[in-house]
Motif scaffolding. Structure first.
Motif, short mmCIF file in Angstrom:
data_model
loop_
_atom_site.label_atom_id
_atom_site.label_comp_id
_atom_site.label_asym_id
_atom_site.label_seq_id
_atom_site.Cartn_x
_atom_site.Cartn_y
_atom_site.Cartn_z
N LYS A 251 0.83 -1.21 0.00
CA LYS A 251 0.00 0.00 0.00
C LYS A 251 0.86 1.26 0.00
CE LYS A 251 -3.76 -2.21 2.62
NZ LYS A 251 -4.58 -2.16 3.86
N LEU A 252 0.28 2.33 -0.52
CA LEU A 252 0.90 3.65 -0.42
C LEU A 252 0.67 4.19 0.99
CD1 LEU A 252 -0.31 5.17 -3.82
CD2 LEU A 252 1.89 4.08 -3.30
N ASP B 67 -1.12 6.48 2.03
CA ASP B 67 -2.53 6.79 2.32
C ASP B 67 -3.41 5.53 2.38
OD1 ASP B 67 -2.79 5.99 -0.30
OD2 ASP B 67 -3.59 7.89 -1.04
N GLY B 68 -2.78 4.35 2.25
CA GLY B 68 -3.53 3.11 2.36
C GLY B 68 -4.02 2.53 1.04
N THR B 69 -3.71 3.20 -0.08
CA THR B 69 -4.16 2.73 -1.39
C THR B 69 -3.31 1.56 -1.87
OG1 THR B 69 -4.82 4.98 -2.00
CG2 THR B 69 -4.55 3.40 -3.80
N ARG B 70 -3.98 0.49 -2.30
CA ARG B 70 -3.27 -0.65 -2.88
C ARG B 70 -2.86 -0.29 -4.31
NH1 ARG B 70 -5.74 -6.75 -3.96
NH2 ARG B 70 -3.72 -7.81 -4.24
N PHE B 71 -1.61 -0.64 -4.73
CA PHE B 71 -1.16 -0.20 -6.04
C PHE B 71 -0.68 -1.32 -6.97
CE2 PHE B 71 2.45 0.08 -3.12
CZ PHE B 71 3.46 -0.58 -3.80
N LYS C 84 -2.50 -2.47 -10.55
CA LYS C 84 -2.40 -1.65 -11.76
C LYS C 84 -1.06 -1.84 -12.48
CE LYS C 84 -0.74 2.69 -9.68
NZ LYS C 84 -1.08 4.08 -9.36
N GLU D 218 6.34 4.07 -7.66
CA GLU D 218 5.39 4.74 -6.77
C GLU D 218 6.10 5.66 -5.78
OE1 GLU D 218 2.26 4.80 -7.15
OE2 GLU D 218 1.90 3.12 -8.53
#
Length: 524
Positions: A262-263, A265-269, A272, A292
């Motif tokens: 995750k980034l 901020d909690g976003t899975r990346f 993509k 990232e």
């Protein structure tokens, strides 16, 4: 002068395995530049990939390896290693290695899955497989009457017929520095094996121990051996990011058991970047993290396994759980900060399926060798397997060959050199090398960066050669000399590859060529 039937330089899994397989019939000398447990093998967390389950096939393991290797694996070598995997695991079990058990499995052992594998096939001892294997084998090595262990001995150079002025191209042993006394000893041997590991310390950030300075690769190059595929340096995607966590690896198996990247901020990346997401091969995951981090200006990303229970985490990852907790990170409640770091040298000394090099009576096994197994990217948990299989192959070849006569070897001559007046030259050059290799020859490369690195390598080589010729040698000087040679080989290889493939990604050549070929460097 010390004399052995076989001299093994390096005490990782490859060296220990070979020593035990020869010792009943030969007198073995095993030298290691620190203590027996200080090599990279003991740091391996994940495990050893091998096909023993009825739910798996050798063909599946082979195809996973070939796919990860991005078209550059030698298929014959790959099939040879995979076919001998079962035998290697069974040998370790016979030695008493305490692999994690699972009575519900048809093997009787718990198998985990890692990136690039299409099914579970990783034998492991919790999350400290390397330590468990090394500890088991070291106990046997120390008890064997035919094995002489020389700790705190660092190899200086190989002794070859060419260096002795003879007409043959044969290795007769090596010179080694006793770092406790600063004396250089001459070691004569019928066979010499380089099992010295990789060259991760050429980079500023690495998961490797301090011993990983590419000594065997550099010595083999100076002795006239070809070196292949040095541009393919594997960066492990997940090294713990913490100021007090030097080189601590967060195992691939954490992602294999459901860990999510995750980034901040909690976003899975990862989805993509690749359909396999967190279970994509290491080169893809490392490049995605690097992308990232640079895009967002982040110091790290986060690996989240907190959805698993405390009991599960303590059972499967006891060392990772404890180490993180000691640093104030409870992985059952919060994600782990991670960054990529130099991890594995996929290239090395060119060998055949018996681990023989271009120099007679000189063998190379383990990470220091280029067997053809790893191609442009190593599949997770194939490295310890390679150590076992080629140690066995080398043992069979050595035992099948007749003893040869050897000349009296000359003692080391340091009568024309003096004590160094400034040691700071070594430390400054070491720091400069590791910084520019990280900046210019890292995960993403360009021609301009590589040319800058090449220019600096050439300047350092000139300085170090002059220093080596005029002053008494030290362990620090030997390691720096070897690291600069490895850096030169990496940069030469990277400049000669006009494409992006596997672990080598170039912004100037982003496409992949239709017909792959290994990069092979030949000494002048």
């Amino acid at each position: 002068m010390l004399q052995f039937d076989t001299l093994i330089i390096g005490s990782g899994l490859a060296g220990l395995t070979l020593a035990l397989k020869l010792a009943d019939r030969q007198k073995i000398g095993l030298i290691t530049k620190r203590a027996l447990l200080d090599g990279a093998s003991g740091w391996a967390q994940g495990g050893i990939a091998a096909v023993l389950s009825g739910e798996d096939t050798q063909e599946a393991h082979t195809q996973d390896t070939l796919l990860a290797g991005a078209g550059l694996c030698d298929e014959a070598a790959t099939r040879y290693v995979v076919e001998h995997g079962k035998r290697s695991i069974e040998w370790l079990i016979q030695q008493g290695v305490p692999f994690t058990r699972d009575n519900t499995s048809d093997t009787g052992y718990h198998l985990t899955r890692e990136g690039g594998h299409d099914r579970r096939r990783i034998f492991h001892a919790a999350d400290a497989t390397g330590h468990a294997v090394q500890k088991t084998l070291i106990e046997k090595v120390l008890k064997h009457p035919n094995i002489t262990v020389l700790e705190a001995y660092m190899s200086v150079d190989l002794i070859t017929g060419k260096k002795l002025g003879l007409s043959d191209n044969r290795c007769y042993g090596a010179y080694a520095l006793n770092t406790a006394t600063d004396e250089i000893v001459t070691i004569s041997a019928q066979n010499t094996i380089l099992a010295t590991g990789g060259s991760g310390k050429v980079y500023l950030y690495t998961t490797n121990p301090d011993t990983a300075t590419g000594d065997g690769i550099a010595m083999a190059w100076r002795a006239g051996c070809r070196i292949a595929n040095m541009e393919f340096i594997q960066f492990h995607p997940t090294c713990l990011y913490h100021p007090h966590a030097k080189s601590f690896l967060i195992s691939e198996a954490v992602r294999g058991e459901g860990g999510i990247l995750k980034l901040p901020d909690g976003t899975r990346f990862m989805p993509k970047h690749d359909t396999r997401a967190e279970l994509a091969p290491r080169d893809i995951v490392a490049r995605a993290i690097d992308y990232e981090m640079k895009k967002g200006g982040f110091d790290c990303v986060y690996l989240d396994i907190s959805h698993q229970s405390v009991e599960f985490l303590q059972e499967h990852f006891p060392n990772i759980f404890a180490r993180c907790l000691k640093l104030g990170i409870n992985i059952s409640q919060e994600p782990i900060p991670v960054v990529p770091a130099a991890h594995y040298t996929c290239g090395g000394i060119v060998t055949d399926l018996s681990a023989r090099t271009d120099v007679s009576n000189l063998y190379a096994i383990g990470e220091t060798a280029y067997s053809g197994l790893h191609g442009a990217n190593r599949l997770a948990s194939n490295s310890l397997l390679e150590c076992l299989v080629f140690a066995d192959a080398a043992a069979q070849d050595i035992l099948s060959r007749a003893q040869q006569s050897a000349p009296l070897l000359p003692e080391w001559d340091d009568s024309q050199v003096r004590d160094a007046d400034e040691h700071i030259v070594i430390s400054h050059n070491w720091a400069e090398l590791r910084h520019f290799m990280w900046d210019y020859v890292g995960i993403v490369r360009t021609n301009k960066r590589l040319q800058r690195a090449q220019h600096r390598v050439q300047l350092l080589q000139k300085e170090i050669d002059e220093y080596y010729a005029n002053f008494h040698i030290s362990a620090d000087l030997l390691e720096l000399r070897n690291l600069v040679t490895n850096a030169d080989l990496i940069v030469q290889s990277a400049l000669s590859r006009h494409e992006s493939r596997g672990l080598h990604y170039s912004r100037d050549y982003p496409e992949t060529l239709a017909v792959p070929s290994p990069t092979i460097l030949t000494p002048r």
